[in-house]
Design a protein around this motif. Sequence first.
Motif, short mmCIF file in Angstrom:
data_model
loop_
_atom_site.label_atom_id
_atom_site.label_comp_id
_atom_site.label_asym_id
_atom_site.label_seq_id
_atom_site.Cartn_x
_atom_site.Cartn_y
_atom_site.Cartn_z
N LEU A 278 0.83 -1.20 0.00
CA LEU A 278 0.00 0.00 0.00
C LEU A 278 0.87 1.26 0.00
O LEU A 278 0.57 2.23 -0.71
N LYS A 279 1.95 1.23 0.75
CA LYS A 279 2.87 2.37 0.77
C LYS A 279 3.48 2.58 -0.61
O LYS A 279 3.57 3.71 -1.10
N ARG A 280 3.89 1.49 -1.27
CA ARG A 280 4.48 1.61 -2.60
C ARG A 280 3.47 2.14 -3.61
O ARG A 280 3.81 2.94 -4.49
N ILE A 281 2.22 1.72 -3.51
CA ILE A 281 1.18 2.21 -4.42
C ILE A 281 0.99 3.72 -4.22
O ILE A 281 0.94 4.49 -5.18
N LYS A 282 0.91 4.12 -2.97
CA LYS A 282 0.70 5.54 -2.68
C LYS A 282 1.88 6.37 -3.17
O LYS A 282 1.69 7.44 -3.75
N ASP A 283 3.09 5.87 -2.97
CA ASP A 283 4.28 6.57 -3.46
C ASP A 283 4.26 6.68 -4.99
O ASP A 283 4.63 7.72 -5.54
N ALA A 284 3.83 5.63 -5.66
CA ALA A 284 3.77 5.64 -7.13
C ALA A 284 2.73 6.66 -7.61
O ALA A 284 2.97 7.36 -8.61
N ILE A 285 1.61 6.76 -6.92
CA ILE A 285 0.59 7.74 -7.30
C ILE A 285 1.14 9.15 -7.11
O ILE A 285 0.99 10.01 -7.99
#
Length: 194
Positions: free
Chosen positions: A139-146
């Motif tokens: 979830l952290k990686r997804i948010k960082d990618a967004i």
Amino acid sequence: DKDGNYQGERGSYDPKTNTIRLDVRAGINKVGDSFAGTTMLKTVAHELTHSLQRNSLEKYEAYKNAVLDVLEKNGQDIEAMVDARMAEDSSLKSPEDAIDEIVADASETMLRDSDLMDRLQELHPEEAKTFIQKVLDLLKRIKDAIREAFEGVELSDEAQAIMSDIDRLAAQWSDLAVEAAEVSGREIEISPDV
């Protein structure tokens, strides 16, 4: 399609590149429907299970066995589930492939069925903790990618909805991680805020 219905998969895992692909429209059934981020985030749990399987076989095997144990103790007939899954999906080459999909589906189900996660934590706290931590990290990686994708521009409504869903889901999974630690009597380190 011609009627405005979305077609295709909600997401996938590519073991060659170790990449989880998510369709941000997952959960939207027709053109013009409102955004349904929780469906996309359920796909995260499903595809993350496949990633765990490819990247950490020992942890995946322990998790798989724990999930199957919980399903059986909840009255599920695993053999019947395998037979049904193989009958509906011709891409599955073996009963083991069907079991992997059943486990991934169960991971997805845990987002909407807290009883299943509670049971996993109760019976197999270490495996629950491992999976919860993997979800939080992803979830952290997804948010960082967004954030990176929208750097310098205002977030779209869909991106804002995803970020909000991620925050809500991360809080929920962080609470689950703490519960898993309490059940197991072990200390647990939680990832920094997502």
